[in-house]
Design a protein around this motif. Structure first.
Motif, PDB file in Angstrom:
ATOM      1  N   UNK A   1      -6.022   7.985   6.635  1.00  0.00           N
ATOM      2  CA  UNK A   1      -7.421   7.900   7.045  1.00  0.00           C
ATOM      3  C   UNK A   1      -7.720   6.417   7.251  1.00  0.00           C
ATOM      4  N   UNK A   2      -7.899   6.027   8.502  1.00  0.00           N
ATOM      5  CA  UNK A   2      -7.966   4.613   8.877  1.00  0.00           C
ATOM      6  C   UNK A   2      -9.395   4.193   9.192  1.00  0.00           C
ATOM      7  N   UNK A   3      -9.947   3.348   8.332  1.00  0.00           N
ATOM      8  CA  UNK A   3     -11.292   2.818   8.530  1.00  0.00           C
ATOM      9  C   UNK A   3     -11.221   1.390   9.055  1.00  0.00           C
TER      10      UNK A   3
ATOM     11  N   UNK B   1      -7.080   0.295   6.099  1.00  0.00           N
ATOM     12  CA  UNK B   1      -8.135  -0.437   6.801  1.00  0.00           C
ATOM     13  C   UNK B   1      -7.531  -1.344   7.867  1.00  0.00           C
ATOM     14  N   UNK B   2      -8.250  -1.462   8.967  1.00  0.00           N
ATOM     15  CA  UNK B   2      -7.797  -2.339  10.045  1.00  0.00           C
ATOM     16  C   UNK B   2      -7.920  -3.804   9.655  1.00  0.00           C
TER      17      UNK B   2
ATOM     18  N   UNK C   1       0.252   0.323   4.228  1.00  0.00           N
ATOM     19  CA  UNK C   1       0.322   1.750   3.914  1.00  0.00           C
ATOM     20  C   UNK C   1       1.466   2.412   4.682  1.00  0.00           C
ATOM     21  N   UNK C   2       1.627   2.049   5.957  1.00  0.00           N
ATOM     22  CA  UNK C   2       2.743   2.605   6.731  1.00  0.00           C
ATOM     23  C   UNK C   2       4.067   2.245   6.066  1.00  0.00           C
ATOM     24  N   UNK C   3       4.214   0.989   5.669  1.00  0.00           N
ATOM     25  CA  UNK C   3       5.467   0.567   5.008  1.00  0.00           C
ATOM     26  C   UNK C   3       5.718   1.396   3.746  1.00  0.00           C
ATOM     27  N   UNK C   4       4.668   1.643   2.970  1.00  0.00           N
ATOM     28  CA  UNK C   4       4.811   2.421   1.740  1.00  0.00           C
ATOM     29  C   UNK C   4       5.253   3.853   2.039  1.00  0.00           C
TER      30      UNK C   4
END
Length: 247
Positions: free
Chosen positions: A8-10, A42-43, A53-56
């Motif tokens: 969920x990207x805010x 978050x951006x 988060x993507x890396x995780x």
């Protein structure tokens, strides 16, 4: 085969209340779908960042991710920032598939959430009578995005059989104070403002301040971590997950 992870990207904010609200919303999404891996990102301005988060998730073995942009308007952040962030992530991780869903947008179900938030504000202010409504949103340099808010405002006003005006905290007129004053100039003394923002922050605060200075009887809290908002997040995820399935 594991289901795709959900990010969920805010956008992010310097106001810590904003990130806390987004994380609470993600908590509600997890509660509704405990079988999914769901993360907030978050951006900019808040942590964790999208790339972190993507890396995780990649380290945890996920090779498919659906990104749900927590944006109410289909403007610059949706059209430029989100695709750029996804392109950067996929370039860094060979074999990773990321699909961005449609933004949250302006679903009519959000009007139910607005009503709940506004009823709470009216109770707190001990207001029992209304003769006009203002729908306050962030505003955009994209005219189509502002027109979408105005359309939702008309639907909302028709539900309550009250005149309504869309107002904007930035980039477009009228501001919330102007909208409230215009109604009061017509002799309407009980004007309430609903906050069409996902989370607290500088813009919602400014919109509320201007509205109250102009004589609004109540201003609602933003949509926040409401179950209906979480359901829309999951609906967007479901479409994105299907699009990841090979044809």
């Amino acid at each position: 085969m594991a289901a795709p992870a959900l990010i969920a990207l805010a956008h992010g904010s310097r106001d810590p209340r904003s990130a806390a609200t987004i994380k609470a919303l993600v908590g509600e999404v997890r509660a509704q779908r405990p079988d999914l891996r769901v993360e907030a990102a978050f951006l900019e301005l808040s942590k964790p960042t999208f790339q972190t988060v993507v890396d995780k998730l990649v380290r945890a073995g996920h090779d498919e991710i659906v990104v749900v942009p927590l944006l109410l308007s289909d403007a610059y952040h949706a059209k430029v920032d989100v695709p750029a962030a996804i392109a950067e992530a996929t370039a860094r991780h060979e074999g990773l598939q990321i699909r961005a869903s449609h933004i949250l947008g302006l679903e009519q179900v959000f009007l139910q959430v607005l009503d709940e938030r506004l009823r709470s504000a009216l109770r707190a202010a001990r207001v029992r009578e209304l003769d006009a409504l203002v729908l306050a949103a962030a505003g955009s340099s994209d005219a189509l995005a502002n027109q979408a808010v105005a359309r939702l405002a008309r639907v909302w006003g028709a539900r309550h059989k009250l005149p309504v005006t869309a107002a904007f905290a930035a980039s477009a007129p009228p501001a919330t104070g102007e909208a409230v004053r215009a109604f009061r100039a017509e002799g309407r003394r009980h004007v309430a403002v609903a906050s069409l923002f996902l989370a607290p922050g500088k813009l919602p605060d400014r919109a509320a301040e201007l509205a109250l200075e102009a004589g609004a009887v109540a201003v609602s809290a933003p949509l926040g971590a409401h179950p209906e908002v979480a359901r829309v997040v999951l609906a967007r995820y479901a479409v994105g997950a299907v699009e990841l399935v090979p044809v």
